[in-house]
Design a protein around this motif. Sequence first.
Motif, PDB file in Angstrom:
ATOM      1  N   LEU A  18      -2.086   1.579   2.643  1.00  0.00           N
ATOM      2  CA  LEU A  18      -1.883   0.178   3.001  1.00  0.00           C
ATOM      3  C   LEU A  18      -0.475   0.108   3.570  1.00  0.00           C
ATOM      4  O   LEU A  18       0.513   0.226   2.832  1.00  0.00           O
ATOM      5  N   ASN A  19      -0.383  -0.001   4.877  1.00  0.00           N
ATOM      6  CA  ASN A  19       0.907  -0.002   5.568  1.00  0.00           C
ATOM      7  C   ASN A  19       1.718   1.247   5.258  1.00  0.00           C
ATOM      8  O   ASN A  19       2.927   1.187   5.078  1.00  0.00           O
ATOM      9  N   GLY A  20       1.042   2.370   5.208  1.00  0.00           N
ATOM     10  CA  GLY A  20       1.709   3.631   4.880  1.00  0.00           C
ATOM     11  C   GLY A  20       1.616   4.653   5.996  1.00  0.00           C
ATOM     12  O   GLY A  20       1.392   5.836   5.743  1.00  0.00           O
ATOM     13  N   GLY A  21       1.779   4.196   7.229  1.00  0.00           N
ATOM     14  CA  GLY A  21       1.638   5.084   8.375  1.00  0.00           C
ATOM     15  C   GLY A  21       2.509   6.320   8.323  1.00  0.00           C
ATOM     16  O   GLY A  21       2.056   7.418   8.638  1.00  0.00           O
ATOM     17  N   ASP A  47      -8.086   3.021   4.868  1.00  0.00           N
ATOM     18  CA  ASP A  47      -7.081   1.987   5.071  1.00  0.00           C
ATOM     19  C   ASP A  47      -7.564   0.702   4.412  1.00  0.00           C
ATOM     20  O   ASP A  47      -8.732   0.358   4.503  1.00  0.00           O
ATOM     21  N   ASN A  48      -6.681   0.004   3.766  1.00  0.00           N
ATOM     22  CA  ASN A  48      -7.057  -1.230   3.075  1.00  0.00           C
ATOM     23  C   ASN A  48      -6.449  -2.447   3.777  1.00  0.00           C
ATOM     24  O   ASN A  48      -5.915  -3.338   3.142  1.00  0.00           O
ATOM     25  N   GLY A  49      -6.507  -2.435   5.119  1.00  0.00           N
ATOM     26  CA  GLY A  49      -6.038  -3.590   5.879  1.00  0.00           C
ATOM     27  C   GLY A  49      -4.603  -3.495   6.340  1.00  0.00           C
ATOM     28  O   GLY A  49      -3.905  -4.505   6.417  1.00  0.00           O
ATOM     29  N   SER A  50      -4.150  -2.307   6.679  1.00  0.00           N
ATOM     30  CA  SER A  50      -2.768  -2.128   7.116  1.00  0.00           C
ATOM     31  C   SER A  50      -2.449  -2.961   8.344  1.00  0.00           C
ATOM     32  O   SER A  50      -3.281  -3.129   9.238  1.00  0.00           O
ATOM     33  N   LYS A  51      -1.223  -3.449   8.388  1.00  0.00           N
ATOM     34  CA  LYS A  51      -0.721  -4.192   9.547  1.00  0.00           C
ATOM     35  C   LYS A  51       0.240  -3.325  10.364  1.00  0.00           C
ATOM     36  O   LYS A  51       0.752  -3.760  11.379  1.00  0.00           O
ATOM     37  N   ASP A  52       0.501  -2.117   9.885  1.00  0.00           N
ATOM     38  CA  ASP A  52       1.392  -1.213  10.616  1.00  0.00           C
ATOM     39  C   ASP A  52       0.570  -0.350  11.572  1.00  0.00           C
ATOM     40  O   ASP A  52      -0.551  -0.685  11.930  1.00  0.00           O
ATOM     41  N   ASN A  53       1.109   0.772  11.940  1.00  0.00           N
ATOM     42  CA  ASN A  53       0.467   1.649  12.916  1.00  0.00           C
ATOM     43  C   ASN A  53      -0.317   2.798  12.272  1.00  0.00           C
ATOM     44  O   ASN A  53      -0.441   3.864  12.860  1.00  0.00           O
ATOM     45  N   SER A  54      -0.868   2.591  11.086  1.00  0.00           N
ATOM     46  CA  SER A  54      -1.610   3.642  10.384  1.00  0.00           C
ATOM     47  C   SER A  54      -2.776   4.188  11.203  1.00  0.00           C
ATOM     48  O   SER A  54      -3.029   5.395  11.220  1.00  0.00           O
ATOM     49  N   LYS A  70     -11.931  11.468   9.342  1.00  0.00           N
ATOM     50  CA  LYS A  70     -12.665  10.214   9.423  1.00  0.00           C
ATOM     51  C   LYS A  70     -11.709   9.100   9.019  1.00  0.00           C
ATOM     52  O   LYS A  70     -10.998   9.222   8.026  1.00  0.00           O
ATOM     53  N   TYR A  71     -11.694   8.026   9.796  1.00  0.00           N
ATOM     54  CA  TYR A  71     -10.851   6.874   9.485  1.00  0.00           C
ATOM     55  C   TYR A  71     -11.759   5.726   9.093  1.00  0.00           C
ATOM     56  O   TYR A  71     -12.735   5.420   9.783  1.00  0.00           O
ATOM     57  N   CYS A  72     -11.444   5.082   7.981  1.00  0.00           N
ATOM     58  CA  CYS A  72     -12.217   3.944   7.506  1.00  0.00           C
ATOM     59  C   CYS A  72     -11.287   2.750   7.347  1.00  0.00           C
ATOM     60  O   CYS A  72     -10.205   2.879   6.777  1.00  0.00           O
ATOM     61  N   SER A  73     -11.721   1.611   7.842  1.00  0.00           N
ATOM     62  CA  SER A  73     -10.874   0.424   7.768  1.00  0.00           C
ATOM     63  C   SER A  73     -10.904  -0.226   6.390  1.00  0.00           C
ATOM     64  O   SER A  73     -10.114  -1.118   6.116  1.00  0.00           O
ATOM     65  N   SER A  74     -11.795   0.216   5.524  1.00  0.00           N
ATOM     66  CA  SER A  74     -11.839  -0.254   4.134  1.00  0.00           C
ATOM     67  C   SER A  74     -12.639   0.742   3.317  1.00  0.00           C
ATOM     68  O   SER A  74     -13.395   1.537   3.879  1.00  0.00           O
ATOM     69  N   PRO A  75     -12.513   0.705   1.979  1.00  0.00           N
ATOM     70  CA  PRO A  75     -13.305   1.623   1.154  1.00  0.00           C
ATOM     71  C   PRO A  75     -14.805   1.431   1.367  1.00  0.00           C
ATOM     72  O   PRO A  75     -15.581   2.368   1.266  1.00  0.00           O
TER      73      PRO A  75
END
Length: 90
Positions: A18-21, A47-54, A70-75
């Motif tokens: 979460l915002n941990g790019g 990702d749990n809704g990051s607002k950064d550039n993750s 694989k990238y997932c925008s939520s669990p």
Amino acid sequence: MIKKLINWPRVSFILLTLNGGDGVRKCLESLKKQSYPAALIDVVVVDNGSKDNSVEITWNTDIPADGQVKYCSSPYDCNINSTLVSSLST
């Protein structure tokens, strides 16, 4: 001398962010440097809704071509059991 064949198992790394790019980049770069066969490594970035550039960091980090990412925008996007994700994030 006879070389011993190693039967390497497939391994998976689940990165929760979460915002941990920057942390995602460091982890992916570290995985890239491992001597483990890249073809046997799966990486799932949840990702749990990051607002950064993750997202951009995940896709722009030069990982070995034969590795799986694989990238997932939520669990829930990954079909990962939410109980498992909760236990991993504590």
